[in-house]
Motif scaffolding. Sequence first.
Motif, PDB file in Angstrom:
ATOM      1  N   SER A   1      -4.544  32.644  32.726  1.00  0.00           N
ATOM      2  CA  SER A   1      -4.748  31.304  33.282  1.00  0.00           C
ATOM      3  C   SER A   1      -5.454  31.355  34.634  1.00  0.00           C
ATOM      4  O   SER A   1      -5.701  30.296  35.233  1.00  0.00           O
ATOM      5  CB  SER A   1      -3.402  30.589  33.434  1.00  0.00           C
ATOM      6  N   LEU A   2      -5.779  32.545  35.113  1.00  0.00           N
ATOM      7  CA  LEU A   2      -6.474  32.651  36.398  1.00  0.00           C
ATOM      8  C   LEU A   2      -7.800  31.902  36.328  1.00  0.00           C
ATOM      9  O   LEU A   2      -8.500  31.934  35.317  1.00  0.00           O
ATOM     10  CB  LEU A   2      -6.724  34.125  36.743  1.00  0.00           C
ATOM     11  N   SER A   3      -8.165  31.244  37.422  1.00  0.00           N
ATOM     12  CA  SER A   3      -9.381  30.428  37.429  1.00  0.00           C
ATOM     13  C   SER A   3     -10.626  31.245  37.104  1.00  0.00           C
ATOM     14  O   SER A   3     -11.588  30.722  36.547  1.00  0.00           O
ATOM     15  CB  SER A   3      -9.541  29.739  38.791  1.00  0.00           C
ATOM     16  N   ALA A   4     -10.593  32.531  37.434  1.00  0.00           N
ATOM     17  CA  ALA A   4     -11.749  33.386  37.156  1.00  0.00           C
ATOM     18  C   ALA A   4     -11.867  33.732  35.673  1.00  0.00           C
ATOM     19  O   ALA A   4     -12.920  34.187  35.225  1.00  0.00           O
ATOM     20  CB  ALA A   4     -11.657  34.671  37.975  1.00  0.00           C
ATOM     21  N   ASN A   5     -10.782  33.525  34.911  1.00  0.00           N
ATOM     22  CA  ASN A   5     -10.779  33.891  33.495  1.00  0.00           C
ATOM     23  C   ASN A   5     -10.666  32.675  32.586  1.00  0.00           C
ATOM     24  O   ASN A   5     -11.608  32.311  31.905  1.00  0.00           O
ATOM     25  CB  ASN A   5      -9.630  34.864  33.208  1.00  0.00           C
ATOM     26  N   GLN A   6      -9.482  32.082  32.537  1.00  0.00           N
ATOM     27  CA  GLN A   6      -9.218  30.929  31.674  1.00  0.00           C
ATOM     28  C   GLN A   6      -9.545  31.227  30.208  1.00  0.00           C
ATOM     29  O   GLN A   6     -10.075  30.388  29.476  1.00  0.00           O
ATOM     30  CB  GLN A   6     -10.017  29.703  32.151  1.00  0.00           C
TER      31      GLN A   6
END
Length: 246
Positions: free
Chosen positions: A217-222
């Motif tokens: 869920s990290l913004s860099a991944n999603q």
Amino acid sequence: MTKASSAVRLSPGSAAVLDAALGVARETSGANPAERAERLSRQFLGTPYGADTLVGSETVPEQLAAELERVDCFTLVDYVEALKRSTSRDQFVNALIRVRYKDNAVGFATRKHFFTDWAATGPAVATDITATLSRNTVEVAKNLNRKDSGGVYLPGLPVVPRTVTYLPSAAVDDGVVTQLRTGDYLGAYAEDGGLDVTHVGIYVAGPDGPLLRNASSLSANQKVVDSPLFDYLRTVPGIVVLRPVQ
């Protein structure tokens, strides 16, 4: 008799993802468990992250949902484990019920809400092997669902006393990693007494080093990614390791 597949919420897009994954399941039916787990979980790499795809709460009746076009960390492992037990849609639905629910009973109260439920409740999906990996493991008595700050995480569900064993991240060395198998499930230990883990993923012995295949869920991944395991361990207190029973 009603087919099992008619009991599941399955969009056309999710049905297409499922059919492709079942093709891989059939192709790998004779493979060893590690290869099968890697091939099936690989189908989800790049799948968008999506929270709250399950239907059911204290006030909303549970529905058997299979949203494969977007997954969170828990639904990803649900689907991979169910696919390992399947070669057809009906088998997948029946396997998903066995994996996701206690006593094969679809319901909010019987859903395996906590990672360690996979080992602690029936039918057992996995065995907790954390304590076998190192002498440095720590046992913590928890009351799952009761927040340290007060209240509960899941209204309508009881508080569950459980001893959770975890291995501190600093103690995860090459000797520990060599004991892991591709397809093992790793949970990030939760410091709050009401949770066992905060995140889960699938261990993969990658060609360039150990990986955690996870819905991030990290913004860099999603999306579902392969995170270098040792990099990930620096961000969490420790791990709980479950080994699938099949």
